[in-house]
Motif scaffolding. Structure first.
Motif, PDB file in Angstrom:
ATOM      1  N   LEU A 112      11.924  -0.570   2.011  1.00 26.61           N
ATOM      2  CA  LEU A 112      10.873  -0.497   0.903  1.00 26.61           C
ATOM      3  C   LEU A 112      10.362  -2.018   0.761  1.00 26.61           C
ATOM      4  N   ARG A 113       9.220  -2.020   0.988  1.00 29.83           N
ATOM      5  CA  ARG A 113       8.200  -3.455   0.984  1.00 29.83           C
ATOM      6  C   ARG A 113       7.264  -2.982  -0.543  1.00 29.83           C
ATOM      7  N   PHE A 114       7.336  -4.373  -1.170  1.00 27.00           N
ATOM      8  CA  PHE A 114       6.517  -4.140  -2.201  1.00 27.00           C
ATOM      9  C   PHE A 114       5.872  -5.378  -2.545  1.00 27.00           C
ATOM     10  N   GLN A 115       4.789  -5.319  -3.473  1.00 20.94           N
ATOM     11  CA  GLN A 115       4.070  -6.584  -3.735  1.00 20.94           C
ATOM     12  C   GLN A 115       4.524  -6.910  -5.142  1.00 20.94           C
ATOM     13  N   PHE A 116       4.699  -8.351  -5.206  1.00 16.15           N
ATOM     14  CA  PHE A 116       4.847  -8.968  -6.748  1.00 16.15           C
ATOM     15  C   PHE A 116       3.663  -8.708  -7.312  1.00 16.15           C
ATOM     16  N   PRO A 117       3.639  -8.896  -8.565  1.00 12.49           N
ATOM     17  CA  PRO A 117       2.278  -8.840  -9.377  1.00 12.49           C
ATOM     18  C   PRO A 117       1.272  -9.756  -9.033  1.00 12.49           C
ATOM     19  N   SER A 118       1.627 -11.034  -8.716  1.00 13.44           N
ATOM     20  CA  SER A 118       0.686 -11.895  -8.516  1.00 13.44           C
ATOM     21  C   SER A 118      -0.122 -11.618  -7.250  1.00 13.44           C
TER      22      SER A 118
ATOM     23  N   ALA B 281       2.470 -14.673   1.476  1.00 14.95           N
ATOM     24  CA  ALA B 281       2.000 -13.365   2.092  1.00 14.95           C
ATOM     25  C   ALA B 281       2.709 -12.347   1.544  1.00 14.95           C
ATOM     26  N   GLY B 282       1.900 -11.301   1.505  1.00 15.34           N
ATOM     27  CA  GLY B 282       2.572 -10.025   0.993  1.00 15.34           C
ATOM     28  C   GLY B 282       3.182  -9.021   1.716  1.00 15.34           C
ATOM     29  N   MET B 283       3.350  -7.765   1.545  1.00 15.62           N
ATOM     30  CA  MET B 283       4.441  -6.958   1.944  1.00 15.62           C
ATOM     31  C   MET B 283       3.524  -6.428   3.532  1.00 15.62           C
ATOM     32  N   HIS B 284       2.404  -6.752   3.692  1.00 15.55           N
ATOM     33  CA  HIS B 284       1.809  -6.414   5.071  1.00 15.55           C
ATOM     34  C   HIS B 284       1.840  -7.428   5.921  1.00 15.55           C
TER      35      HIS B 284
END
Length: 224
Positions: free
Chosen positions: A61-67, A39-42
């Protein structure tokens, strides 16, 4: 007053990933909080953690991994994930000017620790793991923690006592081997996702507040 705004994170290959900076007034530090593999940053847990930490004057700071940014269900290779962590830390440092703590949920925390073990992350004073995934479910082992011996900054392990990806006895042994640089916040009855059974008498909100209290107090001690 707490501000939350997008903060794109530039990667070394010229691309970028999405990120959200939650910055309360009079912040004392910023937690670079990576998401888990699925699951992503949301994810609600990460969103709630960001809000709870903001109430305790810790920015996130929440961020998305590239995948995850591409919508892929397959996690990034470790080198790719570690590069994203490093870029996110650099972005957080530049945007806030605050002391940094890095880590995050499960896979995100493990990738952060691997990045730190390879080379110190910029301005990161400590690592905080929200459910360190020491082994696959039903396959107790400690090899996933071997690299932690090369981490020189303080570490906080926030672990549920019912976490099937981190046998409590093995976590205790790992922390003993790491010495005083590693601490444990054990969350009673919580599983890997920090869910607790109804019989515990606690809600998801109670658990998130408990984790935020412990993490904020650790940050306070770290910066003292």
């Amino acid at each position: 007053m707490t501000q939350e705004r997008p903060l794109p994170v530039a990667l070394e290959d010229g691309s970028s990933v999405s990120a959200l900076l939650t910055l309360p007034r009079a912040s004392k530090a910023c937690y670079v909080m990576a998401h888990g593999a699925g699951a992503g940053m949301h994810h609600p847990f990460l969103h709630d953690m960001a809000q709870r930490l903001a109430e305790r004057r810790v920015a996130t700071l929440r961020f998305q991994f590239p995948s995850m940014e591409r919508g892929s269900k397959r996690p990034d290779a470790p080198a790719t994930a570690q590069a994203a962590v490093r870029a996110a830390c650099a972005a957080a440092a530049a945007a806030t000017g605050l002391p940094l703590v890095a880590g995050g949920k499960s896979f995100g925390g493990r990738m952060t620790s691997q990045a730190q073990a390879v080379s110190p992350l910029p301005q990161v004073a400590g690592l905080a793991f929200l459910g360190f995934p020491l082994h696959p479910a039903g396959q107790p082992a400690t090899a996933r923690g071997d690299h932690l011996a090369r981490v020189t900054v303080p570490m906080l392990f926030v672990q549920g006592t019912r976490d099937k990806l981190a046998d409590p006895a093995l976590i205790s042994g790992l922390l003993a081997s790491l010495g005083p640089k590693a601490g444990l916040l054990a969350v009673a009855d919580a599983d890997h996702g920090f869910q607790v059974p109804v019989r515990s008498g606690r809600t998801a909100s109670d658990v998130t507040a408990e984790v935020a209290d412990g993490l904020a107090a650790w940050v306070e001690r770290l910066l003292a």
